[in-house]
Scaffold this motif. Structure first.
Motif, mmCIF file in Angstrom:
data_model
loop_
_atom_site.group_PDB
_atom_site.id
_atom_site.type_symbol
_atom_site.label_atom_id
_atom_site.label_comp_id
_atom_site.label_asym_id
_atom_site.label_seq_id
_atom_site.Cartn_x
_atom_site.Cartn_y
_atom_site.Cartn_z
ATOM 1 N N ARG A 196 42.611 16.181 -24.072
ATOM 2 C CA ARG A 196 43.369 16.974 -23.111
ATOM 3 C C ARG A 196 42.404 17.760 -22.223
ATOM 4 O O ARG A 196 41.521 18.451 -22.727
ATOM 5 N N HIS B 266 44.756 25.883 -19.045
ATOM 6 C CA HIS B 266 45.600 24.730 -19.382
ATOM 7 C C HIS B 266 46.818 25.151 -20.203
ATOM 8 O O HIS B 266 47.922 24.657 -19.981
ATOM 9 N N THR C 47 40.799 20.721 -20.326
ATOM 10 C CA THR C 47 40.888 22.160 -20.567
ATOM 11 C C THR C 47 40.063 22.928 -19.539
ATOM 12 O O THR C 47 39.095 22.407 -18.987
#
Length: 392
Positions: A3, A244, A5
């Protein structure tokens, strides 16, 4: 796939005069042993509370959050308001009954000691209460008139939990919410705040004070005698914002950028208020350093594991130590921040080399707003030297 960030770290050095901003149960300023020396300490909880208060000054009352055991009373007040004012126009008793039923799916029970309070604190947005009223879709009077059992059954058909699980105000999105009895209401915090520590060893002192009885003309004795403990210190403060996570909590890119800038501003300007009237300890930092990373955040308190001794002044030496630590961490671990922004008053070639030129604080806020906006739009941060002027 990992993911993406983005972390914005806030490192602050700030000197406090004699003060007792955060005390323990005996009235002593909170302290901690670090590097074998006793340090002044201000708890993360105290500074988060102060930051929330400072942040709230920047947003309209209706958009604020509140943390309270009195959600039932607040919801009942909304239900009792005239329809023209966004309420349901119920009389007080009916409003109380319906408010209790609406909160039942949340597992919110009454306190064993106080009937007008819930058993635990709940952190929520004030607009979310208005959303609960709108959820009734004009059926408030109908539901309030039902028997307790029928009312409970009808309320179960409403999306009460979902209503309080969406549309979070920025304060909840920043600081998170934990509800042990109903994990669906949990909100992962996008901000972490460290306990502030003095960069040097401290010693607690005592202020012996007397109060004079103005109407006492019989003798010269004091009307009251007491003591207040205090310390003075240069504190290292640290917080990290996961942009995020903030975006996930708010779901809106523009609001995420605004909230990020407002958080940096509020955290910088905030101050816990313990014994504020006695010590007037409101100060501004010597240094505000922002480091922007896409990898692991780094708390630089290790710069002060060996206490600063103050040969040339505690604040100035603390700034130099922080510059040395940031440089050493980057060189040792190969973990240099993508961007470094700073506002400071201490002069020195080393400081400018590591932190970059000192920006006026409003310009620093504009710059972090630009960086956050760029990442939200493009998923990356452009190389240093290519940022555009930002807008708060």
């Amino acid at each position: 796939m990992n993911r993406p960030t983005l972390f914005v770290e806030v490192h602050i050095l700030q000197s406090l005069p004699p003060s007792n901003v955060n005390r323990d149960d005996s009235g002593t300023p909170k302290q901690a042993v670090y590097g074998g020396a006793r340090r002044a300490r201000v708890s993360s909880q105290a500074w988060k509370r102060a930051t929330r208060g400072e942040y709230a000054k920047q947003v309209p009352e209706a958009d604020r959050a509140t943390r309270t055991k009195r959600i039932a009373g607040l919801l009942s007040q909304r239900l009792a308001r005239p329809v023209a004012d966004g309420g349901a126009g119920l009389e007080t008793g009916a409003a109380d009954r319906l408010a209790t039923a609406l909160l039942e799916p949340l597992g919110i029970t009454k306190s064993a000691k106080k009937d007008d309070q819930s058993a635990y604190l709940l952190f929520f947005g004030k607009r979310q209460l208005d959303d609960l009223v709108r959820l009734l879709d004009g059926r408030a009077a109908e539901l309030a008139a039902l028997s307790d059992g029928d009312r409970a059954n009808e309320v179960k058909k409403l999306s009460v939990v979902q209503t309080l699980s969406t549309g979070h105000p920025a304060e909840v999105a920043l600081f998170g919410r934990m509800v042990a009895d109903l994990p669906a209401l949990n909100v992962d915090a996008s901000v972490q705040v460290a306990h502030a520590l003095s960069t040097h060893a401290v010693r607690t002192e005592f202020d012996y004070y007397t109060a004079v009885d103005d109407e006492n003309t019989d003798d010269h004795g004091a009307g009251m005698i007491g003591t207040v403990e205090f310390t003075s210190s240069t504190l290292y403060r640290y917080a990290v914002l996961g942009v995020h996570q903030l975006r996930d909590n708010l779901t809106d890119a523009d609001e995420t950028r605004r909230a990020a800038v407002r958080f940096v501003d509020a955290f910088t300007r905030s101050m816990p208020t313990g014994h504020q009237n006695s010590f007037a300890h409101r100060t501004l930092p010597h240094l505000v350093l922002l480091t922007v990373r896409t990898g692991q955040p780094v708390n630089l308190v290790s710069a002060y594991e060996e206490p600063v001794t103050g040969v040339t002044g505690l604040a100035a030496e603390s700034v130099v130590r922080l510059a040395d630590e940031l440089k050493a961490v980057g060189e040792t671990w190969g973990d240099k921040p993508l961007r470094t922004l700073a506002t400071y008053t201490t002069e020195g070639d080393k400081i400018t080399e590591v932190f970059g030129p000192s920006l006026p604080f409003p310009a620093l806020l504009d710059s972090v707003g630009t960086l956050v906006g760029q990442w939200l739009a493009d998923g990356e941060i452009a190389p240093a030297g290519t940022t555009e002027a930002g807008a708060r």
